[in-house]
Design an enzyme around this catalytic site. Structure first.
Site, PDB file in Angstrom:
ATOM      1  N   ASP A 156       1.245  -1.249  -0.246  1.00 52.17           N
ATOM      2  CA  ASP A 156      -0.314   0.316  -0.248  1.00 52.17           C
ATOM      3  C   ASP A 156       1.046   1.356   0.437  1.00 52.17           C
ATOM      4  O   ASP A 156       1.710   1.376   0.580  1.00 52.17           O
ATOM      5  CB  ASP A 156      -0.429   0.141   1.409  1.00 52.17           C
ATOM      6  N   HIS A 208      -5.900   2.991  -5.443  1.00 49.73           N
ATOM      7  CA  HIS A 208      -6.124   2.605  -4.038  1.00 49.73           C
ATOM      8  C   HIS A 208      -7.184   3.828  -3.599  1.00 49.73           C
ATOM      9  O   HIS A 208      -7.098   4.799  -3.015  1.00 49.73           O
ATOM     10  CB  HIS A 208      -4.765   2.814  -2.726  1.00 49.73           C
ATOM     11  N   HIS A 212      -8.419   8.714  -1.028  1.00 60.08           N
ATOM     12  CA  HIS A 212      -8.554   7.859   0.504  1.00 60.08           C
ATOM     13  C   HIS A 212     -10.220   8.107   1.263  1.00 60.08           C
ATOM     14  O   HIS A 212      -9.607   7.579   2.760  1.00 60.08           O
ATOM     15  CB  HIS A 212      -7.101   7.890   1.101  1.00 60.08           C
ATOM     16  N   HIS A 305       3.796  -2.054   3.724  1.00 57.53           N
ATOM     17  CA  HIS A 305       3.802  -0.703   3.726  1.00 57.53           C
ATOM     18  C   HIS A 305       4.990  -0.614   3.175  1.00 57.53           C
ATOM     19  O   HIS A 305       5.768  -1.248   3.667  1.00 57.53           O
ATOM     20  CB  HIS A 305       2.749  -0.235   5.025  1.00 57.53           C
TER      21      HIS A 305
END
Length: 338
Positions: A156, A208, A212, A305
């Protein structure tokens, strides 16, 4: 003399009549008269024969459409293209909102994709139950279809920290491992050269979202536009799009799963993760290696991450150890979503 003239006139009249009858007969039989044109059904059938030629003309315009059926879409390679990837820009898309008012009444209750840790080479039972539900929506948290010890490596990416993404890419290139990077629009705009490198080195750049948000708290129209804007930026500026989506913060509901699936997107969750996102609380390389390895299992989708120093330091060792245990790293587009 008069008698001879009458005979000549009769012969001329008879000849004219014969010609007239012949012409009428030709038209009635569908022969080419009147400069080759006819109103007969036979002639109409003949003039309709060039259809195969029109098919040949239409075929090339259909080719880009067939490419769009792929989960990873790239423009044609062109050294003169005004993109960092040197791929020609793709046309922008506008998605129709399937059911803006959720008229079918799918649940809008917020779900958070959290579960216990995997152990003993097996996924947590909660993950197994998640996948049974996700199959309906072409979503993935655990590969229960593939044979063998398959792993999917995903990251991510919301922002860049200490140039760690470049270090991660160096390791992936060295080890020959494919990965998926789920990027927000902010990150894509802020790090264009990094995004281009991901694409050019064969990794998936997943969606993504633009801002967000929690997809469990916004309506279906907003969901579509969040994904659409991010995709179109990639299309225009990188000649690229990938139909993989990760929910921000892992928050979703049934309505969101349904709407995103209707866009042709595949929602990607995870079955292996740990608290690696806090850059102020590193725990060291050894901790990262030990934690990830203890949670591996066949069919795992690993979430890391890219801002984690621990992940960057441990990644090479994790890959080597996983392979030594018989695991194989695959790309998301190798999974059978059908």
């Amino acid at each position: 003399m008069k008698k001879n003239m009458r005979i000549i006139r009769l012969i001329c009249a008879f000849s004219a009549l014969s010609l007239l009858l012949c012409a009428c007969g030709n038209v009635g039989n569908g022969s080419a008269g009147d400069n080759g044109r006819s109103n007969s059904s036979t002639e109409n059938t003949q003039t309709a024969q060039p259809e195969p030629v029109s098919d040949d003309i239409v075929a090339p315009t259909q080719e880009p459409v067939s490419k769009e059926t792929s989960l990873v879409i790239k423009g044609e390679s062109d050294p003169t293209a005004d993109t960092l990837t040197k791929l020609r820009p793709l046309e922008k898309v506008t998605y129709e909102v399937k059911d803006p008012n959720n008229s079918v009444g799918l649940s809008t209750k917020k779900c958070s994709h959290s579960h216990g840790p995997a152990s003993g080479g097996k996924p947590h039972q909660t993950v197994v139950e998640f996948q049974k539900k996700f199959d309906k929506y072409s979503a993935l948290t655990l590969d229960t279809k593939s044979d063998g010890k398959v792993l999917y490596l995903t990251f991510d990416c919301g922002y860049e920290y200490n140039n760690l993404s470049s270090k991660i890419l160096d390791i992936l290139k060295e080890k020959g491992v494919p990965a998926a990077f789920f990027c927000t629009l902010h990150h894509i705009k802020d790090q264009p050269e990094l995004i281009a490198r991901m694409i050019n080195e064969g990794h998936i750049v997943g969606n993504h979202s633009t801002n967000h948000p929690s997809f469990a708290e916004i309506n279906r129209t907003k969901m579509v536009r969040e994904i659409e804007e991010c995709e179109n930026y990639l299309r225009e500026n990188f000649g690229y799009a990938a139909k993989f989506f990760r929910f921000p913060a892992g928050e979703y509901n049934d309505s969101a799963l349904d709407e995103i699936n209707s866009m042709g997107y595949k929602s990607i969750f995870w079955s292996v993760a740990y608290a690696d996102w806090d850059v102020k609380s590193p725990k060291g390389k050894d901790y990262a290696v030990k934690t990830v390895m203890a949670r591996l299992h066949p069919g795992a989708v690993i979430l890391l991450h890219s801002v984690s120093q621990d992940n960057a330091d441990a990644l090479g060792e994790i890959i080597d150890k996983a392979r030594s245990e018989g695991y194989e790293f695959k790309a998301l587009d190798e999974y059978n979503f059908s």
